[in-house]
Structures are given as C-alpha cells and as structure tokens.
Design an enzyme around this catalytic site. Structure first.
Site, short mmCIF file in Angstrom:
data_model
loop_
_atom_site.label_atom_id
_atom_site.label_comp_id
_atom_site.label_asym_id
_atom_site.label_seq_id
_atom_site.Cartn_x
_atom_site.Cartn_y
_atom_site.Cartn_z
N CYS A 67 -3.96 39.43 28.40
CA CYS A 67 -4.76 38.74 27.39
C CYS A 67 -3.88 38.59 26.16
O CYS A 67 -3.63 39.55 25.44
CB CYS A 67 -6.03 39.51 27.06
SG CYS A 67 -7.05 38.68 25.81
N GLY A 110 -3.85 31.58 28.77
CA GLY A 110 -4.08 30.20 29.17
C GLY A 110 -3.16 29.24 28.45
O GLY A 110 -2.67 28.27 29.04
N CYS A 126 -7.56 31.18 24.39
CA CYS A 126 -7.08 32.03 25.49
C CYS A 126 -5.56 32.04 25.41
O CYS A 126 -4.91 31.01 25.66
CB CYS A 126 -7.55 31.49 26.84
SG CYS A 126 -6.89 32.41 28.26
N GLU A 130 -12.49 30.94 31.26
CA GLU A 130 -11.80 32.18 31.61
C GLU A 130 -12.50 32.91 32.75
O GLU A 130 -13.74 33.00 32.78
CB GLU A 130 -11.70 33.11 30.39
CG GLU A 130 -10.72 32.63 29.35
CD GLU A 130 -10.33 33.73 28.39
OE1 GLU A 130 -9.90 34.81 28.88
OE2 GLU A 130 -10.46 33.55 27.17
#
Length: 280
Positions: free
Chosen positions: A77, A221, A218, A209
C-alpha cells in the site's frame, strides 16, 4: 465490559485513509475480524486499509502489516507506506527509513515541502508473478467487460490490472470494478485501475481496490499505471498521476526497474479504541 483501550491514529495520503495501531512493544492479538470491524465506516472508525506497526526485522525500521476492510491481508500500500515512514522517521529523528511488508523492503525518504518519496521496488511482469490463472502476455490480457478491454497487468507486491480508456468520466466503475476484481483470470483477485492518458506526462486514474472498493487514491495502483502506460508506449517513465484525492508523481526508474512514488501524508485525528468491541 470494556477491554483494554488502545491508542490509534487516523492518517491518509490523498484521501486514501488508514487506521494505524502500534504493536511494536505489545502484541495486540489482532484478527482479521478486528480489522474488518474497525475499518467499517458505519460501526467502526472507518478506513480503506487497517495498518499495524510491528517490530522490524534486521535491516528495516518498522514492519507494516496491511489489512483490507474485509479483513484480508495485502502485500503493498503505497500511500500507507509514506504515512508509516513519516511517523517512524519523526520518532527516530531520521530523514530516511526502511518499511518492511510481506512483499519486501521499501525505502522512504523525506523531501522538502512535506513530501515523501517511496521506493516501491521493482514491477513484476511475469504472468506467474501477478498471478494470472493462465499463461498469457501481461501487456495484453484477453479480458473484456462492458466498455473496457485489453488490460495490461503487473504485480507491485499485489496484483494490478490497468485498463486504458478514452473517457474516464463515462465509466460505470462501481458496476464493473467488483466483477473485474473477482474475474477467474485473477486467482488472488486483483486491483483494477481505469486510466485516461492526458499527455505523455499526465494520467488520470480511478481505482477499484481489491477488498476495499473505490478509493480516493491508490499508491500501488499509481505504480502499476506508470509501468503499464510506459510499456504500452503511452507515456514516458515519469508522469503525474491524478486521482480523485490528488496527485502523485511517479517514476519507473530505468536503471533497476524500481518504481518511485512521491506524495504527501496527513494525520486526521488520533484517539483510543476498545479492541474487545470489535471481536464479534
């Protein structure tokens, strides 16, 4: 009867928000059910990911354990990495720290203007690395649903698929996102990105997500997006990625294939919670 009250901190990176607990000195006995209860926005504190700081292994300054709102564990993350790095760096009086996750070590450094740059490690491009259910070209995956098709995929410690689209605002993300996340081609499910390339150095991105749904930002991402966009010849190796919560500056470094992410962190509030209240 109330249990032991545990301090927590609510943090976010571009609106991608986290409940952070410190388990470095005391084992908290947390379970996926605790994480899901605390992450619930109606009955808990509410967050996109639930983060616990744990004792670091050799070579790192902290171990960061990440759980999604459904209680499942995540390997990466990016926005949380910057948040945790900022806490630990301030505590240790350092401008550079190493955050360890189940996906590996992530060096993070303090930059001027309240920004933090995280080295998110190399993008993994093999179909087994993502993973995919079948051996296919990760630059052009034979997957289509409604108005989107032909994603590029990679792993940033967690699986990502990026669909490049002409009009981001016209997409029914909330409808197709969960169906793509759980498509059989992704045996571990996947984070789904919808990207509109505005110029060779600017991309708009909306993320669905894995285990969390649509989020304001994100980090991993954004990492996958710059990698997949450059692989497709749509951008250079460096670009600003604009998400609903704000901008990240991304670079896919040519020398070693590592992805660098630069962005802000913020603390919303802090308090204490009764862990026993979230056991059921």
């Amino acid at each position: 009867m109330r249990g032991v009250m545990i301090p927590f901190r609510k943090m976010h990176g571009l609106g991608n928000d986290f409940v952070v607990l410190d388990g470095r000195e005391t084992k908290l006995g947390l379970t996926p059910r605790h994480a899901a209860g605390i992450a619930d926005r109606h009955f808990g504190i509410g967050c996109d990911q639930f983060i616990v700081m744990e004792q670091p292994p050799p070579g790192a300054d902290v171990f960061m354990r990440i759980r999604n709102p459904d209680g499942s564990e995540a390997g990466a993350c990016g926005n949380a990495t910057r948040c945790i790095a900022s806490l630990v760096a301030d505590q240790l009086g350092k401008d550079r720290v190493v955050v360890r996750t189940i996906a590996g070590e992530l060096p993070v450094e303090r930059l001027p203007g309240g920004l933090w740059r995280a080295d998110m490690g190399p993008a993994r491009l093999g179909w087994q690395d993502v993973p995919l259910a079948d051996e296919v070209d990760t630059l052009h995956v034979p997957l289509a649903l409604g108005p989107v098709a032909d994603p590029a995929v990679c792993s940033m410690g967690n699986p990502h698929a990026t669909f490049f689209v002409d009009d981001l605002d016209a997409l029914p993300v909330a409808e197709i996102g969960p169906r793509l996340e759980t498509h059989p081609i992704f045996p571990d499910r996947a984070n789904i990105g919808f990207a509109q390339v505005m110029s060779p150095d600017h991309i708009r991105l909306v993320m669905w997500e894995r285990g969390a749904g649509m989020t304001l930002a994100c980090g991993s991402g954004a990492c996958a997006t710059i990698v997949n966009a450059h692989r497709r010849g749509l951008t250079g190796r460096r670009a600003t990625i604009t998400m609903p919560g704000g901008d990240l500056v991304m670079e896919w470094r040519e020398g070693d294939g590592h992805v660098l992410m630069t962005g802000p962190v913020a603390t919303s509030f802090s308090g204490v919670l009764d862990l026993a209240a979230y056991a059921g």
